[in-house]
Write an enzyme that holds these catalytic residues in place. Structure first.
Site, PDB file in Angstrom:
ATOM      1  N   ALA A 156      28.437 -16.939 -38.152  1.00  0.00           N
ATOM      2  CA  ALA A 156      28.549 -17.528 -37.379  1.00  0.00           C
ATOM      3  C   ALA A 156      28.225 -17.432 -36.524  1.00  0.00           C
ATOM      4  O   ALA A 156      28.659 -19.404 -35.758  1.00  0.00           O
ATOM      5  CB  ALA A 156      29.836 -16.439 -36.835  1.00  0.00           C
ATOM      6  N   TYR A 157      27.414 -17.069 -35.651  1.00  0.00           N
ATOM      7  CA  TYR A 157      26.388 -17.753 -34.883  1.00  0.00           C
ATOM      8  C   TYR A 157      26.293 -19.317 -34.933  1.00  0.00           C
ATOM      9  O   TYR A 157      26.037 -19.640 -33.773  1.00  0.00           O
ATOM     10  CB  TYR A 157      25.595 -16.602 -33.987  1.00  0.00           C
TER      11      TYR A 157
ATOM     12  N   VAL B   3      26.887 -21.625 -36.880  1.00  0.00           N
ATOM     13  CA  VAL B   3      28.153 -22.211 -37.214  1.00  0.00           C
ATOM     14  C   VAL B   3      28.484 -22.745 -35.328  1.00  0.00           C
ATOM     15  O   VAL B   3      28.453 -23.770 -35.146  1.00  0.00           O
ATOM     16  CB  VAL B   3      28.689 -22.156 -37.543  1.00  0.00           C
TER      17      VAL B   3
HETATM   18  P1  NAP Z   1      22.334 -12.701 -22.702  1.00  0.00           P
HETATM   19  O1  NAP Z   1      21.223 -11.766 -21.894  1.00  0.00           O
HETATM   20  O2  NAP Z   1      23.085 -11.509 -23.419  1.00  0.00           O
HETATM   21  O3  NAP Z   1      23.222 -12.924 -21.594  1.00  0.00           O
HETATM   22  C1  NAP Z   1      24.109 -14.482 -21.861  1.00  0.00           C
HETATM   23  C2  NAP Z   1      25.182 -14.340 -20.877  1.00  0.00           C
HETATM   24  O4  NAP Z   1      26.138 -15.326 -21.158  1.00  0.00           O
HETATM   25  C3  NAP Z   1      25.598 -13.060 -19.399  1.00  0.00           C
HETATM   26  O5  NAP Z   1      25.230 -13.758 -18.322  1.00  0.00           O
HETATM   27  C4  NAP Z   1      26.610 -12.844 -20.156  1.00  0.00           C
HETATM   28  O6  NAP Z   1      27.722 -12.686 -19.266  1.00  0.00           O
HETATM   29  C5  NAP Z   1      27.164 -14.982 -20.720  1.00  0.00           C
HETATM   30  N1  NAP Z   1      28.623 -14.724 -21.049  1.00  0.00           N
HETATM   31  C6  NAP Z   1      28.927 -14.629 -21.589  1.00  0.00           C
HETATM   32  N2  NAP Z   1      30.165 -15.239 -22.028  1.00  0.00           N
HETATM   33  C7  NAP Z   1      30.257 -15.691 -21.570  1.00  0.00           C
HETATM   34  C8  NAP Z   1      31.435 -16.386 -20.895  1.00  0.00           C
HETATM   35  N3  NAP Z   1      32.392 -16.128 -21.842  1.00  0.00           N
HETATM   36  N4  NAP Z   1      31.834 -16.844 -19.554  1.00  0.00           N
HETATM   37  C9  NAP Z   1      30.319 -16.756 -19.066  1.00  0.00           C
HETATM   38  N5  NAP Z   1      29.907 -16.128 -19.427  1.00  0.00           N
HETATM   39  C10 NAP Z   1      29.442 -16.158 -20.248  1.00  0.00           C
HETATM   40  O7  NAP Z   1      21.895 -13.721 -23.841  1.00  0.00           O
HETATM   41  P2  NAP Z   1      20.529 -14.277 -24.028  1.00  0.00           P
HETATM   42  O8  NAP Z   1      19.608 -14.077 -24.519  1.00  0.00           O
HETATM   43  O9  NAP Z   1      19.796 -14.947 -21.988  1.00  0.00           O
HETATM   44  O10 NAP Z   1      20.998 -15.572 -23.787  1.00  0.00           O
HETATM   45  C11 NAP Z   1      21.511 -17.131 -23.304  1.00  0.00           C
HETATM   46  C12 NAP Z   1      21.636 -18.102 -24.263  1.00  0.00           C
HETATM   47  O11 NAP Z   1      20.585 -18.111 -24.525  1.00  0.00           O
HETATM   48  C13 NAP Z   1      22.503 -17.931 -25.053  1.00  0.00           C
HETATM   49  O12 NAP Z   1      23.651 -19.186 -25.281  1.00  0.00           O
HETATM   50  C14 NAP Z   1      22.411 -17.769 -26.725  1.00  0.00           C
HETATM   51  O13 NAP Z   1      22.633 -18.136 -27.577  1.00  0.00           O
HETATM   52  C15 NAP Z   1      20.767 -18.598 -26.166  1.00  0.00           C
HETATM   53  N6  NAP Z   1      19.487 -17.700 -27.469  1.00  0.00           N
HETATM   54  C16 NAP Z   1      18.932 -16.382 -27.223  1.00  0.00           C
HETATM   55  C17 NAP Z   1      17.995 -16.561 -27.677  1.00  0.00           C
HETATM   56  C18 NAP Z   1      17.725 -15.210 -27.548  1.00  0.00           C
HETATM   57  O14 NAP Z   1      16.260 -14.827 -28.301  1.00  0.00           O
HETATM   58  N7  NAP Z   1      17.690 -14.460 -26.453  1.00  0.00           N
HETATM   59  C19 NAP Z   1      17.387 -17.432 -28.783  1.00  0.00           C
HETATM   60  C20 NAP Z   1      17.877 -18.292 -28.730  1.00  0.00           C
HETATM   61  C21 NAP Z   1      18.962 -18.925 -27.857  1.00  0.00           C
HETATM   62  P3  NAP Z   1      28.307 -10.750 -18.994  1.00  0.00           P
HETATM   63  O15 NAP Z   1      27.125 -10.368 -18.626  1.00  0.00           O
HETATM   64  O16 NAP Z   1      29.605 -10.814 -18.668  1.00  0.00           O
HETATM   65  O17 NAP Z   1      28.596 -10.996 -20.777  1.00  0.00           O
END
Ligand code: NAP
Length: 276
Positions: free
Chosen positions: A192-193, A195
């Site tokens: 799902a992620y 897609v």
């Molecule tokens: P994270 O630490 O889980 O942070 C996600 C952030 O998004 C949090 O601030 C969360 O807020 C916020 N969020 C989630 N749903 C939301 C909504 N409906 N409205 C507003 N804010 C929302 O994840 P991360 O690793 O930093 O990921 C950031 C981005 O990078 C994402 O798009 C992720 O898919 C992408 N990414 C990450 C990795 C990795 O290795 N970490 C790799 C590839 C891509 P809350 O604190 O309120 O939940």
């Protein structure tokens, strides 16, 4: 109305988004908005950066909530007359061990990662000022999920003529197919992620094309990127990059110089254009 340039980062109370705000506070000549769906988590994050001597501003933003998106849109229009930098970072991922039924995971993940991100773009892209930059944080998971799609789906997702409506239809179909347990038969990969991030990457390609068609003279650059494997709550402590390192490619794209004519409509990781 303020003439100060303004940058907005979605989902920036923690993780990569927080590190993007930190870097923009140091490098972007203007106001930087840390946004969060939960105002108290957002204010705490702002306070942490203030302790580092930085001066981010705060605005609430839940990308799942159209009213919240529109409130930010109206605020930006009124206070700044537009927007210079938009980083669509907010995203979610179920843990591998999560036992939530796949169809629910598909619906919830697509709701935020694809439909939420798209709604932010629908409301905020018209506000982008000339020479603005838009960065959609996707993932290498989008490329691997693309490889797991049927030839027919791959062709659609790689098409240079696919429309936003067609993409929305396909993303909706994926969720519907998971509910009927026919998604694999229908050519979808079992992620799902992945897609949802195909949706983000393809949406970026479409939006860049639309900018070329409708606002060429405005020199807006819009790209998708992967931050790498980053130590956050999403990816866990084993990941190879720190959040500040994960912020590097998104920040590079957010701060492309005004005389740059690219990258635009590309998918990048480690500041390098990847094939799609
Ligand atoms: P994270 O630490 O889980 O942070 C996600 C952030 O998004 C949090 O601030 C969360 O807020 C916020 N969020 C989630 N749903 C939301 C909504 N409906 N409205 C507003 N804010 C929302 O994840 P991360 O690793 O930093 O990921 C950031 C981005 O990078 C994402 O798009 C992720 O898919 C992408 N990414 C990450 C990795 C990795 O290795 N970490 C790799 C590839 C891509 P809350 O604190 O309120 O939940």
């Amino acid at each position: 109305m303020s003439n100060v340039p303004v940058a907005v980062v979605t989902g920036s109370n923690k993780g990569i988004g927080f590190a993007i705000v930190r870097a923009l506070c140091k490098q972007f000549q203007g106001d930087v908005y840390l946004t969060a769906r939960d105002p108290s988590r957002g204010q705490e994050a702002v306070a942490k950066l203030q302790e580092e001597g930085l001066r981010p501003l705060f605005h609430q933003l839940d990308i799942d909530d159209l009213q919240s998106i529109r409130a930010l849109r109206d605020f930006l229009k009124q206070k700044y007359g537009g927007l210079n930098v938009l980083v669509n970072n907010a995203g979610i991922a179920f843990k591998v061990r999560d036992t939530t039924p796949f169809a629910i995971q598909a619906e919830v993940t697509l709701k935020t990662n694809f439909f939420g991100t798209r709604n932010v773009c629908t409301e905020l892209l018209p506000l982008m000022k000339p020479y603005g930059k838009v960065v959609n944080v996707s993932s290498m998971a989008s490329s691997s999920a693309l490889g797991g799609c049927s030839q027919e789906l791959q062709q659609k997702f790689r098409s240079d003529t696919i429309t936003e409506d067609e993409l929305v239809e396909l993303m909706t179909k994926f969720v519907e197919d998971t509910k009927k347990s026919v998604h694999e038969k229908e050519g979808w990969p079992n992620t799902a992620y992945g897609v949802s991030k195909i949706g983000v990457t393809v949406l970026s390609r479409i939006q860049a094309r639309m900018l070329n068609e409708k606002r060429k003279g405005d020199h807006i650059l819009l790209n998708a990127c992967c931050p790498g494997w980053v130590r956050t709550d999403m990816a866990g402590p084993q990941a190879t990059k720190s959040p500040d390192e994960g912020a590097e490619t998104p920040v590079y794209l957010a701060l492309l110089p005004s005389d740059a004519d690219g990258p635009h409509g590309q998918f990048l990781s480690n500041k390098t254009i990847r094939s799609w």
